[in-house]
Design a protein around this motif. Structure first.
Motif, PDB file in Angstrom:
ATOM      1  N   ALA A   1     -22.759 -14.531 -47.578  1.00 24.14           N
ATOM      2  CA  ALA A   1     -22.678 -15.667 -46.666  1.00 24.14           C
ATOM      3  C   ALA A   1     -21.899 -15.227 -45.427  1.00 24.14           C
ATOM      4  N   TYR A   2     -21.755 -16.134 -44.472  1.00 22.85           N
ATOM      5  CA  TYR A   2     -20.976 -15.822 -43.274  1.00 22.85           C
ATOM      6  C   TYR A   2     -19.504 -16.129 -43.529  1.00 22.85           C
ATOM      7  N   TYR A   3     -18.669 -15.142 -43.252  1.00 24.18           N
ATOM      8  CA  TYR A   3     -17.226 -15.282 -43.453  1.00 24.18           C
ATOM      9  C   TYR A   3     -16.449 -14.957 -42.171  1.00 24.18           C
ATOM     10  N   GLY A   4     -17.088 -15.123 -41.055  1.00 21.47           N
ATOM     11  CA  GLY A   4     -16.435 -14.903 -39.779  1.00 21.47           C
ATOM     12  C   GLY A   4     -17.319 -15.449 -38.669  1.00 21.47           C
ATOM     13  N   VAL A   5     -16.771 -15.463 -37.458  1.00 19.62           N
ATOM     14  CA  VAL A   5     -17.503 -15.940 -36.286  1.00 19.62           C
ATOM     15  C   VAL A   5     -17.480 -14.836 -35.232  1.00 19.62           C
TER      16      VAL A   5
ATOM     17  N   MET B   1     -24.610   2.451 -31.673  1.00 13.88           N
ATOM     18  CA  MET B   1     -23.773   1.758 -32.632  1.00 13.88           C
ATOM     19  C   MET B   1     -22.947   0.708 -31.903  1.00 13.88           C
ATOM     20  N   VAL B   2     -22.887  -0.484 -32.492  1.00 12.92           N
ATOM     21  CA  VAL B   2     -22.170  -1.595 -31.881  1.00 12.92           C
ATOM     22  C   VAL B   2     -21.149  -2.142 -32.882  1.00 12.92           C
ATOM     23  N   ALA B   3     -19.918  -2.315 -32.421  1.00 13.14           N
ATOM     24  CA  ALA B   3     -18.887  -2.997 -33.212  1.00 13.14           C
ATOM     25  C   ALA B   3     -18.736  -4.403 -32.652  1.00 13.14           C
ATOM     26  N   VAL B   4     -18.764  -5.403 -33.539  1.00 15.93           N
ATOM     27  CA  VAL B   4     -18.743  -6.797 -33.103  1.00 15.93           C
ATOM     28  C   VAL B   4     -17.445  -7.454 -33.574  1.00 15.93           C
ATOM     29  N   LYS B   5     -16.634  -7.883 -32.645  1.00 17.38           N
ATOM     30  CA  LYS B   5     -15.323  -8.442 -32.943  1.00 17.38           C
ATOM     31  C   LYS B   5     -15.456  -9.903 -33.381  1.00 17.38           C
ATOM     32  N   THR B   6     -14.689 -10.282 -34.394  1.00 12.13           N
ATOM     33  CA  THR B   6     -14.991 -11.484 -35.164  1.00 12.13           C
ATOM     34  C   THR B   6     -13.730 -12.289 -35.473  1.00 12.13           C
ATOM     35  N   ILE B   7     -13.827 -13.614 -35.355  1.00  9.22           N
ATOM     36  CA  ILE B   7     -12.741 -14.521 -35.718  1.00  9.22           C
ATOM     37  C   ILE B   7     -12.880 -14.894 -37.196  1.00  9.22           C
ATOM     38  N   LEU B   8     -11.742 -15.014 -37.894  1.00 15.03           N
ATOM     39  CA  LEU B   8     -11.728 -15.395 -39.302  1.00 15.03           C
ATOM     40  C   LEU B   8     -10.937 -16.682 -39.520  1.00 15.03           C
ATOM     41  N   VAL B   9     -11.273 -17.385 -40.596  1.00 15.38           N
ATOM     42  CA  VAL B   9     -10.475 -18.504 -41.093  1.00 15.38           C
ATOM     43  C   VAL B   9     -10.098 -18.179 -42.535  1.00 15.38           C
ATOM     44  N   PRO B  10      -8.839 -17.826 -42.814  1.00 13.17           N
ATOM     45  CA  PRO B  10      -8.451 -17.507 -44.194  1.00 13.17           C
ATOM     46  C   PRO B  10      -8.640 -18.706 -45.125  1.00 13.17           C
ATOM     47  N   LYS B  11      -8.962 -18.414 -46.366  1.00 17.12           N
ATOM     48  CA  LYS B  11      -9.244 -19.491 -47.312  1.00 17.12           C
ATOM     49  C   LYS B  11      -8.006 -20.334 -47.596  1.00 17.12           C
ATOM     50  N   ASP B  12      -6.812 -19.739 -47.519  1.00 10.64           N
ATOM     51  CA  ASP B  12      -5.578 -20.468 -47.783  1.00 10.64           C
ATOM     52  C   ASP B  12      -5.019 -21.160 -46.545  1.00 10.64           C
ATOM     53  N   ALA B  13      -5.782 -21.252 -45.488  1.00  3.82           N
ATOM     54  CA  ALA B  13      -5.325 -21.928 -44.276  1.00  3.82           C
ATOM     55  C   ALA B  13      -4.961 -23.377 -44.582  1.00  3.82           C
ATOM     56  N   LYS B  14      -3.890 -23.863 -43.958  1.00  5.44           N
ATOM     57  CA  LYS B  14      -3.445 -25.236 -44.185  1.00  5.44           C
ATOM     58  C   LYS B  14      -4.328 -26.245 -43.460  1.00  5.44           C
ATOM     59  N   ALA B  15      -4.899 -25.829 -42.337  1.00  5.25           N
ATOM     60  CA  ALA B  15      -5.736 -26.749 -41.550  1.00  5.25           C
ATOM     61  C   ALA B  15      -7.029 -26.044 -41.140  1.00  5.25           C
TER      62      ALA B  15
ATOM     63  N   ASN C   1     -11.847  -8.931 -47.728  1.00  4.26           N
ATOM     64  CA  ASN C   1     -11.371 -10.247 -48.137  1.00  4.26           C
ATOM     65  C   ASN C   1     -12.494 -11.246 -48.376  1.00  4.26           C
ATOM     66  N   ALA C   2     -13.662 -11.005 -47.818  1.00  4.14           N
ATOM     67  CA  ALA C   2     -14.831 -11.780 -48.233  1.00  4.14           C
ATOM     68  C   ALA C   2     -15.186 -11.421 -49.676  1.00  4.14           C
ATOM     69  N   TRP C   3     -15.119 -10.133 -49.977  1.00  2.00           N
ATOM     70  CA  TRP C   3     -15.417  -9.634 -51.332  1.00  2.00           C
ATOM     71  C   TRP C   3     -14.551 -10.318 -52.383  1.00  2.00           C
ATOM     72  N   THR C   4     -13.263 -10.512 -52.077  1.00  2.00           N
ATOM     73  CA  THR C   4     -12.318 -11.096 -53.041  1.00  2.00           C
ATOM     74  C   THR C   4     -12.148 -12.602 -52.862  1.00  2.00           C
ATOM     75  N   ASP C   5     -13.015 -13.236 -52.081  1.00  7.26           N
ATOM     76  CA  ASP C   5     -13.041 -14.690 -51.929  1.00  7.26           C
ATOM     77  C   ASP C   5     -11.760 -15.229 -51.288  1.00  7.26           C
ATOM     78  N   LYS C   6     -11.249 -14.515 -50.288  1.00 12.75           N
ATOM     79  CA  LYS C   6     -10.019 -14.944 -49.624  1.00 12.75           C
ATOM     80  C   LYS C   6     -10.258 -15.442 -48.200  1.00 12.75           C
ATOM     81  N   LEU C   7     -11.531 -15.581 -47.837  1.00  5.59           N
ATOM     82  CA  LEU C   7     -11.872 -16.112 -46.524  1.00  5.59           C
ATOM     83  C   LEU C   7     -12.700 -17.373 -46.663  1.00  5.59           C
ATOM     84  N   ALA C   8     -12.499 -18.310 -45.737  1.00  4.93           N
ATOM     85  CA  ALA C   8     -13.322 -19.523 -45.720  1.00  4.93           C
ATOM     86  C   ALA C   8     -14.719 -19.181 -45.213  1.00  4.93           C
ATOM     87  N   GLU C   9     -15.709 -19.781 -45.806  1.00  8.10           N
ATOM     88  CA  GLU C   9     -17.073 -19.559 -45.339  1.00  8.10           C
ATOM     89  C   GLU C   9     -17.247 -20.235 -43.972  1.00  8.10           C
ATOM     90  N   THR C  10     -17.959 -19.554 -43.093  1.00  7.62           N
ATOM     91  CA  THR C  10     -18.164 -20.079 -41.729  1.00  7.62           C
ATOM     92  C   THR C  10     -19.635 -20.334 -41.428  1.00  7.62           C
TER      93      THR C  10
END
Length: 469
Positions: free
Chosen positions: A146-150, A334-348, A107-116
């Motif tokens: 760019a960064y698309y998650g936290v 190998m490390v997997a890092v769990k990440t918070i997202l803000v979708p680009k269509d979020a209302k707030a 969803n970062a690829w398709t521009d559906k996440l807010a940049e963080t």
């Protein structure tokens, strides 16, 4: 009776709504300017969810806003989140354990996440910078990375074993007595199986020394394969995300890795049904003591016993490192890092980011992450300094914790490598198809030669990456 991770999730899924409200899509209107909608992955332990509920309640009081928070188990949340992004009916904050693997790169690829990037820059002085790569994704619409998650927490590979079974076998059981040289390490667990079966065929006739997931169903297979591939010196992608698996050195390492898994499975020291295991099955077999040891990419197994049988946790089991590389030198992880997202269509979205800031305040986040009993390791150096991560659950003068301090040692003293799905959503597809699990099926079930199975897998990966250009 001990529950598997999957069984625990299924039996507690219904309770998620009672903790926080609806499991389904919250009905969010544009008029709700003072509401932040949060979809959060249901924790494996109630302490996690209780800590997050308290954070949400405190945020409401501190900021004068409503937090519409819901908890959903990871498999269902993944489907729900993907559908929501497609329908453009999204939350303001989304935390799913699969974000790093599947949601974020695509969803970062398709521009559906807010940049963080703004949040990352604010938090950067606190970060373990090795974990930040996971959120640095390519936007194919904006033509930039760019960064698309936290990133907030990580998981790494561990080896869990039953000390009491080793004692029963007449073998050394202390973690510092386990040999770490590659061949000696794996032979050690085989000897345990042999000794136990010989001592009591009726009791241990169906016990196996090594609980190695080798299926095309489980994501644990992906961890196991990539850990072994690192050990054999192989690399799949270069720094730019281009496939280099077919380079002679890397192809040779892949062949050796598949041959090793095949030899282990066919040697009779791995349960025959391990080729069909899902992610919870190695947990269940370990809990049932039908295997002496198992690799697992989190501390979920010992955490189960901490909550359900502390004597088992402290006295009858332990956690040790992955062995040294076959050619010498300490293993990389190998490390997997769990990440918070803000979708680009979020209302707030701004309120969503404010909620994330609030969650990640050091003392507050420390209480949340400790609720998982060490299952996750914090992405923040200040939180990682909490004595909990150095000493684990052992009280002053109490028993030694052989789990959490070992995990901390791996993060702080060993070379770590973040899974490379962030480099391209093509790699997320490789994981989703479980290309390496299928390659293991070729050698274990179809009896293909390892080089033939390796070439099929490499060709499939190259095809997938071509489709994502």
């Amino acid at each position: 009776m001990a529950q598997s991770r999957r069984a625990f999730l299924k039996t507690t899924a219904a309770a998620a709504g009672t903790l926080s409200g609806s499991i389904g899509f919250p009905m969010v209107s544009r008029a709700q300017a003072k509401t932040v909608v949060v979809w959060w992955n249901r924790g494996y332990y109630k302490e996690e969810d209780e800590a997050m509920i308290k954070i949400a309640q405190d945020f409401e009081k501190a900021k004068g806003v409503k937090v519409d928070i819901s908890f959903t188990i990871q498999e269902d949340l993944l489907k729900k989140l993907i559908a929501a992004i497609q329908a453009r009916r999204v939350p303001d904050v989304a935390f799913c354990f699969y974000n790093d693997w599947e949601v974020m790169p695509n969803n970062a690829w398709t521009d559906k996440l807010a940049e963080t990037t703004d949040l990352i820059q604010e938090l950067k002085p606190r970060y373990n910078e090795r974990f930040l790569q996971v959120a640095y994704c390519w936007n194919n619409v904006a033509k930039k990375r760019a960064y698309y998650g936290v990133p907030i927490e990580a998981q790494i590979m561990h080896i869990h074993y039953w000390r009491d079974l080793l004692k029963e076998a007449g073998m050394p059981d202390a973690p510092d007595k386990i040999p770490l040289k590659w061949d000696e390490y794996w032979d050690f667990w085989k000897k345990a199986q042999d000794a136990l079966r010989k001592k009591d065929p009726a009791k241990y006739g169906k016990l196996f020394g090594i609980g190695m997931t080798e299926s095309s169903r489980g994501t644990d297979t992906i961890y196991n394969f990539e850990m072994a591939l690192l050990s054999f010196g192989g690399q799949l992608l270069d720094n730019d995300g281009k496939v280099i698996a077919d380079q002679p050195k890397n192809r040779e390492a892949i062949v050796k890795t598949l041959a090793w898994f095949g030899e282990m499975y066919n040697s009779g020291y791995v349960p025959p049904d391990a080729i069909n295991w899902s992610d919870g099955d190695n947990n269940a077999n370990f809990h049932a003591k039908s295997i002496v040891m198992t690799p697992n990419p989190s501390l979920s197994i010992p955490a189960h016993w901490f909550f359900n049988g502390p004597d088992q946790y402290f006295n009858n089991m332990a956690t040790v490192e992955w062995p040294d590389n076959p050619g010498g030198g300490k293993a990389s992880y190998m490390v997997a890092v769990k990440t918070i997202l803000v979708p680009k269509d979020a209302k707030a979205p701004d309120l969503g980011k404010e909620f994330i800031r609030y969650v990640l305040e050091p003392n507050r986040f420390a209480e949340y992450i400790k609720g998982a009993n060490g299952r996750w390791y914090p992405a923040f150096t200040d939180v990682a300094k909490d004595p909990f991560f150095a000493k684990g659950q052992a009280g002053k003068g109490g028993p030694v914790d052989y789990h959490i301090p070992l995990a901390t040692k791996l993060y702080t003293e060993r070379e770590v490598k973040v899974f490379e799905h962030w480099k391209s959503p093509a790699n997320s597809q490789v994981y989703a198809e479980n290309v390496w699990g299928k390659a293991m099926s070729r050698t274990n079930v179809d009896k293909w030669a390892p080089d033939k199975a390796a070439d099929e897998a490499i060709n499939r990966i190259k095809t997938i990456f071509t489709q994502w250009r």
